[in-house]
Design a protein around this motif. Sequence first.
Motif, PDB file in Angstrom:
ATOM      1  N   ARG A 213       0.818  -1.213   0.000  1.00  0.00           N
ATOM      2  CA  ARG A 213       0.000   0.000   0.000  1.00  0.00           C
ATOM      3  C   ARG A 213       0.857   1.271   0.000  1.00  0.00           C
ATOM      4  NH1 ARG A 213      -2.425  -1.043   4.253  1.00  0.00           N
ATOM      5  NH2 ARG A 213      -1.304   0.311   5.713  1.00  0.00           N
ATOM      6  N   GLU A 214       1.923   1.288   0.791  1.00  0.00           N
ATOM      7  CA  GLU A 214       2.730   2.499   0.931  1.00  0.00           C
ATOM      8  C   GLU A 214       3.800   2.650  -0.143  1.00  0.00           C
ATOM      9  OE1 GLU A 214       4.379   2.496   4.838  1.00  0.00           O
ATOM     10  OE2 GLU A 214       2.441   2.874   5.823  1.00  0.00           O
ATOM     11  N   GLU A 215       4.338   1.529  -0.625  1.00  0.00           N
ATOM     12  CA  GLU A 215       5.480   1.604  -1.533  1.00  0.00           C
ATOM     13  C   GLU A 215       5.232   0.974  -2.896  1.00  0.00           C
ATOM     14  OE1 GLU A 215       9.144   0.341   0.548  1.00  0.00           O
ATOM     15  OE2 GLU A 215       7.923   0.357   2.372  1.00  0.00           O
ATOM     16  N   GLY A 216       4.114   0.265  -3.038  1.00  0.00           N
ATOM     17  CA  GLY A 216       3.821  -0.379  -4.305  1.00  0.00           C
ATOM     18  C   GLY A 216       4.302  -1.820  -4.339  1.00  0.00           C
ATOM     19  N   PHE A 217       3.747  -2.579  -5.261  1.00  0.00           N
ATOM     20  CA  PHE A 217       4.050  -4.003  -5.378  1.00  0.00           C
ATOM     21  C   PHE A 217       5.533  -4.262  -5.623  1.00  0.00           C
ATOM     22  CE2 PHE A 217       4.670  -7.680  -8.196  1.00  0.00           C
ATOM     23  CZ  PHE A 217       4.195  -8.698  -7.377  1.00  0.00           C
ATOM     24  N   ARG A 218       6.177  -3.400  -6.406  1.00  0.00           N
ATOM     25  CA  ARG A 218       7.590  -3.615  -6.739  1.00  0.00           C
ATOM     26  C   ARG A 218       8.485  -3.620  -5.506  1.00  0.00           C
ATOM     27  NH1 ARG A 218       9.446  -2.643 -11.978  1.00  0.00           N
ATOM     28  NH2 ARG A 218      11.309  -1.649 -11.145  1.00  0.00           N
ATOM     29  N   ALA A 219       8.057  -2.931  -4.450  1.00  0.00           N
ATOM     30  CA  ALA A 219       8.870  -2.872  -3.232  1.00  0.00           C
ATOM     31  C   ALA A 219       8.999  -4.246  -2.581  1.00  0.00           C
ATOM     32  CB  ALA A 219       8.256  -1.888  -2.242  1.00  0.00           C
ATOM     33  N   LEU A 220       8.049  -5.139  -2.852  1.00  0.00           N
ATOM     34  CA  LEU A 220       8.105  -6.491  -2.295  1.00  0.00           C
ATOM     35  C   LEU A 220       9.206  -7.319  -2.951  1.00  0.00           C
ATOM     36  CD1 LEU A 220       4.287  -7.237  -2.047  1.00  0.00           C
ATOM     37  CD2 LEU A 220       5.844  -6.708  -0.163  1.00  0.00           C
ATOM     38  N   TYR A 221       9.763  -6.814  -4.050  1.00  0.00           N
ATOM     39  CA  TYR A 221      10.853  -7.515  -4.732  1.00  0.00           C
ATOM     40  C   TYR A 221      12.150  -6.712  -4.680  1.00  0.00           C
ATOM     41  CZ  TYR A 221       7.990 -11.334  -6.407  1.00  0.00           C
ATOM     42  OH  TYR A 221       7.205 -12.462  -6.459  1.00  0.00           O
ATOM     43  N   LYS A 222      12.273  -5.856  -3.681  1.00  0.00           N
ATOM     44  CA  LYS A 222      13.522  -5.119  -3.506  1.00  0.00           C
ATOM     45  C   LYS A 222      14.670  -6.096  -3.259  1.00  0.00           C
ATOM     46  CE  LYS A 222      12.233  -0.508  -1.883  1.00  0.00           C
ATOM     47  NZ  LYS A 222      12.235   0.429  -0.736  1.00  0.00           N
ATOM     48  N   GLY A 223      15.776  -5.865  -3.947  1.00  0.00           N
ATOM     49  CA  GLY A 223      16.941  -6.732  -3.791  1.00  0.00           C
ATOM     50  C   GLY A 223      16.788  -8.089  -4.442  1.00  0.00           C
ATOM     51  N   TYR A 224      15.831  -8.177  -5.386  1.00  0.00           N
ATOM     52  CA  TYR A 224      15.510  -9.477  -5.982  1.00  0.00           C
ATOM     53  C   TYR A 224      16.690 -10.091  -6.740  1.00  0.00           C
ATOM     54  CZ  TYR A 224      13.496 -12.827  -9.278  1.00  0.00           C
ATOM     55  OH  TYR A 224      13.245 -13.938 -10.029  1.00  0.00           O
ATOM     56  N   LEU A 225      17.361  -9.302  -7.586  1.00  0.00           N
ATOM     57  CA  LEU A 225      18.430  -9.862  -8.422  1.00  0.00           C
ATOM     58  C   LEU A 225      19.607 -10.388  -7.608  1.00  0.00           C
ATOM     59  CD1 LEU A 225      19.464 -10.598 -11.166  1.00  0.00           C
ATOM     60  CD2 LEU A 225      20.271  -8.253 -11.480  1.00  0.00           C
ATOM     61  N   PRO A 226      20.190  -9.604  -6.685  1.00  0.00           N
ATOM     62  CA  PRO A 226      21.291 -10.178  -5.883  1.00  0.00           C
ATOM     63  C   PRO A 226      20.845 -11.364  -5.041  1.00  0.00           C
ATOM     64  CG  PRO A 226      20.651  -8.003  -5.069  1.00  0.00           C
ATOM     65  CD  PRO A 226      19.998  -8.168  -6.397  1.00  0.00           C
ATOM     66  N   LYS A 227      19.589 -11.318  -4.583  1.00  0.00           N
ATOM     67  CA  LYS A 227      19.054 -12.440  -3.812  1.00  0.00           C
ATOM     68  C   LYS A 227      18.930 -13.685  -4.685  1.00  0.00           C
ATOM     69  CE  LYS A 227      15.885 -10.997  -1.254  1.00  0.00           C
ATOM     70  NZ  LYS A 227      14.576 -10.442  -0.884  1.00  0.00           N
ATOM     71  N   LEU A 228      18.464 -13.493  -5.926  1.00  0.00           N
ATOM     72  CA  LEU A 228      18.321 -14.617  -6.857  1.00  0.00           C
ATOM     73  C   LEU A 228      19.679 -15.249  -7.143  1.00  0.00           C
ATOM     74  CD1 LEU A 228      16.131 -14.863 -10.004  1.00  0.00           C
ATOM     75  CD2 LEU A 228      18.573 -15.244 -10.225  1.00  0.00           C
ATOM     76  N   LEU A 229      20.683 -14.429  -7.375  1.00  0.00           N
ATOM     77  CA  LEU A 229      22.026 -14.950  -7.653  1.00  0.00           C
ATOM     78  C   LEU A 229      22.578 -15.699  -6.445  1.00  0.00           C
ATOM     79  CD1 LEU A 229      23.502 -11.861  -9.530  1.00  0.00           C
ATOM     80  CD2 LEU A 229      22.764 -14.020 -10.543  1.00  0.00           C
ATOM     81  N   ARG A 230      22.402 -15.124  -5.261  1.00  0.00           N
ATOM     82  CA  ARG A 230      22.917 -15.763  -4.044  1.00  0.00           C
ATOM     83  C   ARG A 230      22.218 -17.087  -3.768  1.00  0.00           C
ATOM     84  NH1 ARG A 230      21.492 -15.514   1.467  1.00  0.00           N
ATOM     85  NH2 ARG A 230      19.852 -14.017   1.030  1.00  0.00           N
ATOM     86  N   MET A 231      20.897 -17.089  -3.857  1.00  0.00           N
ATOM     87  CA  MET A 231      20.151 -18.306  -3.552  1.00  0.00           C
ATOM     88  C   MET A 231      20.288 -19.345  -4.668  1.00  0.00           C
ATOM     89  SD  MET A 231      19.175 -17.668  -0.580  1.00  0.00           S
ATOM     90  CE  MET A 231      18.240 -19.167  -0.286  1.00  0.00           C
ATOM     91  N   GLY A 232      20.492 -18.881  -5.900  1.00  0.00           N
ATOM     92  CA  GLY A 232      20.742 -19.799  -6.992  1.00  0.00           C
ATOM     93  C   GLY A 232      22.040 -20.561  -6.786  1.00  0.00           C
ATOM     94  N   VAL A 233      23.086 -19.832  -6.418  1.00  0.00           N
ATOM     95  CA  VAL A 233      24.378 -20.476  -6.138  1.00  0.00           C
ATOM     96  C   VAL A 233      24.248 -21.398  -4.925  1.00  0.00           C
ATOM     97  CG1 VAL A 233      26.748 -20.068  -5.386  1.00  0.00           C
ATOM     98  CG2 VAL A 233      25.745 -18.635  -7.179  1.00  0.00           C
ATOM     99  N   GLY A 234      23.535 -20.926  -3.886  1.00  0.00           N
ATOM    100  CA  GLY A 234      23.327 -21.750  -2.701  1.00  0.00           C
ATOM    101  C   GLY A 234      22.569 -23.026  -3.015  1.00  0.00           C
ATOM    102  N   GLY A 235      21.550 -22.906  -3.872  1.00  0.00           N
ATOM    103  CA  GLY A 235      20.784 -24.076  -4.269  1.00  0.00           C
ATOM    104  C   GLY A 235      21.611 -25.060  -5.066  1.00  0.00           C
ATOM    105  N   ALA A 236      22.486 -24.541  -5.921  1.00  0.00           N
ATOM    106  CA  ALA A 236      23.342 -25.406  -6.740  1.00  0.00           C
ATOM    107  C   ALA A 236      24.329 -26.176  -5.880  1.00  0.00           C
ATOM    108  CB  ALA A 236      24.084 -24.559  -7.775  1.00  0.00           C
ATOM    109  N   VAL A 237      25.020 -25.471  -4.994  1.00  0.00           N
ATOM    110  CA  VAL A 237      26.006 -26.118  -4.125  1.00  0.00           C
ATOM    111  C   VAL A 237      25.316 -27.053  -3.136  1.00  0.00           C
ATOM    112  CG1 VAL A 237      27.762 -25.720  -2.359  1.00  0.00           C
ATOM    113  CG2 VAL A 237      27.636 -24.218  -4.359  1.00  0.00           C
ATOM    114  N   GLY A 238      24.181 -26.599  -2.595  1.00  0.00           N
ATOM    115  CA  GLY A 238      23.474 -27.379  -1.583  1.00  0.00           C
ATOM    116  C   GLY A 238      22.995 -28.719  -2.106  1.00  0.00           C
ATOM    117  N   ILE A 239      22.324 -28.724  -3.261  1.00  0.00           N
ATOM    118  CA  ILE A 239      21.761 -29.988  -3.761  1.00  0.00           C
ATOM    119  C   ILE A 239      22.857 -30.929  -4.253  1.00  0.00           C
ATOM    120  CG2 ILE A 239      21.388 -29.374  -6.199  1.00  0.00           C
ATOM    121  CD1 ILE A 239      18.962 -31.289  -3.859  1.00  0.00           C
ATOM    122  N   THR A 240      23.945 -30.374  -4.802  1.00  0.00           N
ATOM    123  CA  THR A 240      25.057 -31.209  -5.255  1.00  0.00           C
ATOM    124  C   THR A 240      25.719 -31.901  -4.066  1.00  0.00           C
ATOM    125  OG1 THR A 240      25.453 -29.684  -7.103  1.00  0.00           O
ATOM    126  CG2 THR A 240      27.206 -31.241  -6.576  1.00  0.00           C
TER     127      THR A 240
END
Length: 251
Positions: A213-240
């Motif tokens: 309501r205060e910041e808009g829907f896009r604010a719920l995805y703040k920091g999305y790209l660095p988070k995606l890269l970090r969790m993607g690498v974590g997911g790759a190493v973790g499952i392997t």
Amino acid sequence: MNAGIFSTLAGLVREGGVLRLYRGLLPEVAGGMPRSSAMYAGYTFAHRELLRLNSNQSTAGVALAAGCLAGVPEAVVATPFQVVKVRLQSREHLGRYKHTMDCLMKVCAEEGVGALTKGLATTCWRNAVWNGAYFSSMHVMKERQLEASATMGLGQALDSLVIGFMGGAIATSFNAPLDVAKSRIQSQRQAVESTTTLLKYRGTLHTLLTIGREEGFRALYKGYLPKLLRMGVGGAVGITSFDFFNSLASS
């Protein structure tokens, strides 16, 4: 999006030098092993029990449910570490906490030990969504990988890394708003003697709605790209690693 990452990095360096980029690293590293152990142990147990209830048929639905259930023990272990990390990294608390132990001691002294459980419910939702999406997507992709090829050894490990990264990226796309909500809740201070003070963010749904309501829907995805890269690498190493140790245990 890339410009946002680099400008943010530059702004953080201007705020506190290069070390500002590593603020909150210790609680993240210290909590990493017990958090991952709780997640994979919880998943293994839940998956085994759900398989038994499902006539030993492994499906994406079983993986989804087991992943969601594994999010609870993971959240219980991770939340105190996350509270300290969020406080150290939040701009509004710069200068309040000198280092990790100072932050831990001040949070407990000023807000009570219970403050280390702040955001636990939201963390449970966040982890349940991530784990459910991650393990179910991994199940589907691994089935297709087995149908398409029969690679072994290094080739199989590389395949696991790739689909692990993809699974982590997919899962992050689902749980990113909950991660933002968790951080907002955990960054709030409330002194022991001020328990009647009404906090801005109260509960998962209330926090999501307030931000939207205060910041808009896009604010719920703040920091999305660095988070995606970090969790993607974590997911790759973790499952392997998980697959490797599972194969050792079974042999």
